[in-house]
Design a protein around this motif. Structure first.
Motif, PDB file in Angstrom:
ATOM      1  N   GLY A 128      -6.565   1.874  14.825  1.00 63.27           N
ATOM      2  CA  GLY A 128      -6.986   0.497  15.009  1.00 63.27           C
ATOM      3  C   GLY A 128      -7.499  -0.204  13.771  1.00 63.27           C
ATOM      4  O   GLY A 128      -7.820  -1.395  13.825  1.00 63.27           O
ATOM      5  N   SER A 129      -7.602   0.506  12.645  1.00 63.28           N
ATOM      6  CA  SER A 129      -8.084  -0.134  11.414  1.00 63.28           C
ATOM      7  C   SER A 129      -6.902  -0.412  10.487  1.00 63.28           C
ATOM      8  O   SER A 129      -6.132   0.502  10.156  1.00 63.28           O
ATOM      9  CB  SER A 129      -9.096   0.768  10.702  1.00 63.28           C
ATOM     10  OG  SER A 129      -8.504   2.011  10.375  1.00 63.28           O
ATOM     11  N   PRO A 130      -6.707  -1.667  10.085  1.00 61.21           N
ATOM     12  CA  PRO A 130      -5.560  -2.013   9.237  1.00 61.21           C
ATOM     13  C   PRO A 130      -5.654  -1.365   7.853  1.00 61.21           C
ATOM     14  O   PRO A 130      -6.730  -1.274   7.268  1.00 61.21           O
ATOM     15  CB  PRO A 130      -5.643  -3.540   9.141  1.00 61.21           C
ATOM     16  CG  PRO A 130      -7.076  -3.857   9.403  1.00 61.21           C
ATOM     17  CD  PRO A 130      -7.573  -2.827  10.361  1.00 61.21           C
ATOM     18  N   GLN A 131      -4.524  -0.883   7.360  1.00 60.27           N
ATOM     19  CA  GLN A 131      -4.465  -0.268   6.048  1.00 60.27           C
ATOM     20  C   GLN A 131      -3.324  -0.883   5.243  1.00 60.27           C
ATOM     21  O   GLN A 131      -2.303  -1.288   5.793  1.00 60.27           O
ATOM     22  CB  GLN A 131      -4.253   1.246   6.164  1.00 60.27           C
ATOM     23  CG  GLN A 131      -5.389   1.982   6.871  1.00 60.27           C
ATOM     24  CD  GLN A 131      -5.173   3.486   6.831  1.00 60.27           C
ATOM     25  OE1 GLN A 131      -4.513   4.004   5.937  1.00 60.27           O
ATOM     26  NE2 GLN A 131      -5.739   4.183   7.811  1.00 60.27           N
ATOM     27  N   SER A 132      -3.524  -0.936   3.943  1.00 59.96           N
ATOM     28  CA  SER A 132      -2.477  -1.451   3.061  1.00 59.96           C
ATOM     29  C   SER A 132      -1.564  -0.304   2.640  1.00 59.96           C
ATOM     30  O   SER A 132      -2.043   0.782   2.272  1.00 59.96           O
ATOM     31  CB  SER A 132      -3.098  -2.098   1.823  1.00 59.96           C
ATOM     32  OG  SER A 132      -2.086  -2.410   0.877  1.00 59.96           O
ATOM     33  N   PRO A 133      -0.242  -0.507   2.690  1.00 62.73           N
ATOM     34  CA  PRO A 133       0.682   0.573   2.316  1.00 62.73           C
ATOM     35  C   PRO A 133       0.853   0.730   0.796  1.00 62.73           C
ATOM     36  O   PRO A 133       1.424   1.717   0.351  1.00 62.73           O
ATOM     37  CB  PRO A 133       1.995   0.121   2.959  1.00 62.73           C
ATOM     38  CG  PRO A 133       1.917  -1.370   2.972  1.00 62.73           C
ATOM     39  CD  PRO A 133       0.467  -1.700   3.184  1.00 62.73           C
ATOM     40  N   PHE A 134       0.342  -0.222   0.016  1.00 66.98           N
ATOM     41  CA  PHE A 134       0.649  -0.222  -1.412  1.00 66.98           C
ATOM     42  C   PHE A 134       0.111   1.011  -2.129  1.00 66.98           C
ATOM     43  O   PHE A 134       0.781   1.593  -2.987  1.00 66.98           O
ATOM     44  CB  PHE A 134       0.118  -1.502  -2.058  1.00 66.98           C
ATOM     45  CG  PHE A 134       0.730  -2.746  -1.499  1.00 66.98           C
ATOM     46  CD1 PHE A 134       2.085  -2.999  -1.658  1.00 66.98           C
ATOM     47  CD2 PHE A 134      -0.030  -3.652  -0.781  1.00 66.98           C
ATOM     48  CE1 PHE A 134       2.666  -4.131  -1.122  1.00 66.98           C
ATOM     49  CE2 PHE A 134       0.546  -4.796  -0.242  1.00 66.98           C
ATOM     50  CZ  PHE A 134       1.899  -5.038  -0.408  1.00 66.98           C
ATOM     51  N   ARG A 135      -1.110   1.420  -1.793  1.00 72.92           N
ATOM     52  CA  ARG A 135      -1.685   2.593  -2.459  1.00 72.92           C
ATOM     53  C   ARG A 135      -0.905   3.859  -2.122  1.00 72.92           C
ATOM     54  O   ARG A 135      -0.816   4.777  -2.949  1.00 72.92           O
ATOM     55  CB  ARG A 135      -3.154   2.768  -2.060  1.00 72.92           C
ATOM     56  CG  ARG A 135      -4.070   1.681  -2.606  1.00 72.92           C
ATOM     57  CD  ARG A 135      -5.527   1.973  -2.277  1.00 72.92           C
ATOM     58  NE  ARG A 135      -6.411   0.934  -2.762  1.00 72.92           N
ATOM     59  CZ  ARG A 135      -6.902   0.884  -3.995  1.00 72.92           C
ATOM     60  NH1 ARG A 135      -6.584   1.830  -4.863  1.00 72.92           N
ATOM     61  NH2 ARG A 135      -7.703  -0.102  -4.350  1.00 72.92           N
ATOM     62  N   GLN A 136      -0.348   3.924  -0.919  1.00 70.77           N
ATOM     63  CA  GLN A 136       0.425   5.099  -0.520  1.00 70.77           C
ATOM     64  C   GLN A 136       1.836   5.076  -1.107  1.00 70.77           C
ATOM     65  O   GLN A 136       2.449   6.118  -1.321  1.00 70.77           O
ATOM     66  CB  GLN A 136       0.498   5.198   1.011  1.00 70.77           C
ATOM     67  CG  GLN A 136      -0.778   5.681   1.683  1.00 70.77           C
ATOM     68  CD  GLN A 136      -1.870   4.637   1.670  1.00 70.77           C
ATOM     69  OE1 GLN A 136      -1.595   3.436   1.628  1.00 70.77           O
ATOM     70  NE2 GLN A 136      -3.106   5.083   1.696  1.00 70.77           N
TER      71      GLN A 136
END
Length: 207
Positions: A54-62
Motif C-alpha cells: 500500500g505504500s507507493p514506491q519509485s521504480p527508478f532506484r531499482q
C-alpha cells in the motif's frame, strides 16, 4: 520554458546523437528492446510491491542497478548539469561525445553565447598561438580511440611560444587543419587562443 533557444538546440543535438547510437545498436543486437524489457519488468515488480503493502514506491532506484541504458541516461543528465561534457559508451560499444558550451565558457557567472563563441573562432589568425589548458598526457588520455592522428600530433607539438603558422610547419599539417583542430579544442574548453608568449618576457596574473 525559460531556457535559451540556443541551450534547447544544444540539448536537442545530444538527444539526436544518443538516438542514432541506440538505433544502430537496436538494428545490430536489439539493445534498446532488451533494455526496455528490463525497465518494464522492474516497473511491474515495483507496482506489485506497491499494491501489496500500500505504500507507493519509485521504480527508478531499482532500475538503475539492472539497466545500463538507464545508468547512461542518468550519467548524461548529471554531466550536463555539472561539467557540460558528456562521454557515453552506448552498450559499452558506441561512443557518444557532446559538449555544452553554455557550461564550459563562462565569464563572471554569465555564459558566452554559442554564436559569440563561433564568431570568435572565425577570427583565429596565423599569428595567434594555442595555449593548452591541461597537460599533454591528460589531453591524450581523453581522446577517443579513433581520433585523428593530426589531433595527436598537434597536441604533442603545441607550445604557447609558437604561432599557428609555426605550429603547422612543426606538426607537418596544413594551416587550415590547424585552425580546425584549434577551434575544436577551444570549443571543448581544452585550450584558449592567445598571442604567442615570449621567453624573455615576465608575465604576472592580474590581481
Amino acid at each position: 520554458a525559460n531556457a535559451e533557444p540556443a541551450l534547447i538546440s544544444s540539448v536537442h543535438r545530444l538527444s539526436q546523437r544518443v538516438a542514432v547510437a541506440l538505433q544502430h545498436e537496436e538494428h545490430r543486437c536489439q539493445y534498446l528492446t532488451r533494455q526496455a524489457k528490463l525497465m518494464l519488468a522492474v516497473q511491474d515488480e515495483v507496482s506489485s510491491i506497491t499494491e501489496t503493502n500500500g505504500s507507493p514506491q519509485s521504480p527508478f532506484r531499482q532500475i538503475l542497478p539492472k539497466c545500463k541504458l538507464a545508468r547512461d541516461l542518468k550519467e548524461a543528465y548529471d554531466s550536463l548539469c555539472t561539467t557540460g561534457v558528456v562521454r557515453l559508451h552506448i552498450n559499452s560499444w558506441l561512443e557518444v561525445s557532446f559538449c555544452l558550451p553554455h557550461k564550459i565558457h563562462r565569464i563572471g557567472g554569465h555564459y558566452i553565447h554559442p554564436e559569440a563563441l563561433e564568431h570568435s573562432l572565425k577570427a583565429i589568425r596565423p599569428y595567434h598561438a594555442l595555449l593548452l589548458l591541461d597537460s599533454e598526457k591528460a589531453l591524450l588520455s581523453q581522446l577517443p580511440l579513433d581520433s585523428s592522428p593530426a589531433v595527436v600530433r598537434l597536441i604533442k607539438t603545441c607550445s604557447p611560444v609558437k604561432n599557428l603558422q609555426q605550429l603547422a610547419q612543426d606538426a607537418d599539417l596544413a594551416l587550415l587543419q590547424i585552425f580546425q583542430i584549434a577551434s575544436h579544442l577551444v570549443y571543448w574548453g581544452k585550450a584558449i587562443i592567445i598571442y604567442p608568449l615570449c621567453e624573455n618576457n615576465v608575465y604576472m596574473l592580474s590581481p
